[in-house]
Structure formats: structure tokens, C-alpha cells
Design an enzyme around this catalytic site. Structure first.
Site, short mmCIF file in Angstrom:
data_model
loop_
_atom_site.label_atom_id
_atom_site.label_comp_id
_atom_site.label_asym_id
_atom_site.label_seq_id
_atom_site.Cartn_x
_atom_site.Cartn_y
_atom_site.Cartn_z
N GLU A 168 61.83 15.64 10.04
CA GLU A 168 62.09 16.71 9.06
C GLU A 168 63.08 17.70 9.68
O GLU A 168 62.80 18.29 10.72
CB GLU A 168 60.79 17.43 8.71
CG GLU A 168 60.94 18.65 7.82
CD GLU A 168 61.58 18.32 6.49
OE1 GLU A 168 62.67 18.85 6.21
OE2 GLU A 168 60.99 17.52 5.73
N ASP A 216 64.84 15.10 -1.04
CA ASP A 216 65.81 15.91 -1.76
C ASP A 216 66.52 15.01 -2.78
O ASP A 216 67.13 14.00 -2.41
CB ASP A 216 66.83 16.48 -0.77
CG ASP A 216 67.66 17.60 -1.37
OD1 ASP A 216 68.00 17.50 -2.57
OD2 ASP A 216 67.98 18.57 -0.64
#
Length: 224
Positions: A81, A130
Site C-alpha cells: 500500500e 483505485d
């Protein structure tokens, strides 16, 4: 010689707000001990009980990753991440649960995957990445033909890949690219198989916000 360029970023901002003091302290004290090796390594050598290794790409706030790690203490879970606030949140979950079977890569998942050997993973999760919904930005999505090929390289035969999104176009985009690769078999047999969260799925606060344009869709694949 042609000039080489780094791959396009598949994620947005790296930080949106100030990190809370406790989480900031964990970034300094806990994170260094949880980072995976910076050189090529086999994650199976790091598993607590030598069982298997999983990878979560874009773990967000870390709720899903930490809950899966608590359920399966015999499994090593690698998480990637780049979003600093998400990493800080995940560290809090890891610390509070006393988890010893998580490693955190605070950066681009593709950099981590490049350091892993063939057929070293039993599961890969790509959950609500995303969406890059604008057509001109679609090339930034993490699911591309080359990353699907990398998933296939890393998963052992019979390994599982789960993709989830609440953006209809991204679901179609990913389904097209995953089914185009003969290394993967889509396990769905009926509509409920992608409309209903899998039995072992952990719903996160981000998922509950329903920020996309459709209900969450879950695509499960098996490495042939």
C-alpha cells in the site's frame, strides 16, 4: 539505447491528512520490522508455520488484511500500500491484534511482486483498487495484461485470485483481461457468485461507503 521509464502510477495521492500521533509513532517503531526484504526473497521462508503466503495489493486501511491474518496465523500475508495514511491505519490494526504473520510494503505493489519467485503465493487479493474512472486514466489501473501475467507467475497451481470493485466499468475491464489469460479460470457459475460477498470476505469501512457506481462485485479466479 532507448530510455527506460518507470511504470505509470496506479494510485493517487500518497497522503491526505496528518497522521495521528500514535500511528505516526508506529510508522517509526513498528514499520521497519515489518518491511519485507529489499532484495529478492521467498515469502514461504518467512511463514510462521511454513504453510503458505498470500498477497494483498492495495490494502487500504488494513482492516481486511489484519482480519485475514488473525484468522490464519499459520499464513504469512504480504501487504502492499503506497498511501501513508492507510499504512499507518494498518499498523494500528496489526499492533492491537499482536499479529506476527504480516509484512508491510509501503510502496508500489509491482516493486514487491518483482522481488518474489515463481509460484510462491497461494492467494492474491486486489480489493477495491483505485478505479481511475476517466477513460484517459484507464492505463493507470493496476489490472493490466502485464500485471495479470505477473499474478499468474506468482500464484502456484490451484492458487486463488480475488478482484473486487464497486465500479462497473472496472469490473468489466478486469474480467476481460483476466479471462483472456489462459492461466486463470473464473469460478462463477451463477450471478450470486459475483453479487454476494464470498464467505471468507471481510467487509471494510471503505467498502461500506459505496463510493462507486454499482454494488460491490467479487470475481474469484483459480490459477490453472
Amino acid at each position: 539505447m532507448a530510455e527506460s521509464h518507470p511504470p505509470l502510477r496506479s494510485y493517487g495521492r500518497l497522503k491526505t491528512r496528518a497522521i495521528k500521533p500514535r500511528q505516526a509513532a508506529l510508522m517509526e517503531t513498528l514499520l521497519p520490522s515489518l518491511r519485507p526484504p529489499a532484495e529478492p526473497f521467498d515469502p514461504r521462508a518467512l511463514t510462521p508455520a511454513g504453510a503458505e503466503a498470500w498477497l494483498e495489493i492495495g490494502f487500504g486501511g488494513g482492516e481486511h488484511m489484519a482480519a485475514q491474518a488473525a484468522r490464519r496465523p499459520d499464513v504469512l500475508i504480504l501487504g502492499a500500500e503506497p498511501f501513508q495514511n492507510g499504512v499507518a491505519s494498518a499498523l494500528r490494526h496489526i499492533d492491537e491484534a499482536g499479529l506476527a504473520n504480516v509484512r508491510v510494503h509501503d510502496g508500489d505493489a509491482r516493486d514487491l511482486m518483482a522481488r518474489l519467485p515463481d509460484a510462491c503465493l497461494a492467494r492474491i487479493f486486489v480489493l477495491f483498487p483505485d478505479p481511475w474512472p476517466k477513460t484517459r486514466h484507464n492505463k493507470r489501473r493496476i489490472v493490466q495484461a502485464e500485471t495479470v501475467a505477473e499474478f499468474a507467475r506468482l500464484l502456484k497451481p490451484g492458487g486463488a485470485l480475488r478482484f473486487a470493485s464497486d465500479w462497473a466499468d472496472y469490473v468489466d475491464w478486469s474480467l476481460l483481461r483476466l479471462t483472456a489469460d489462459p492461466a486463470f479460470r473464473w469460478t462463477a457459475e451463477r450471478a450470486d457468485d459475483w453479487r454476494t460477498p464470498p464467505a471468507d470476505h471481510i467487509t471494510t469501512r471503505y467498502e461500506e461507503k459505496r463510493l462507486g457506481d454499482c454494488a460491490p462485485v467479487f470475481l474469484d479466479f483459480v490459477r490453472t
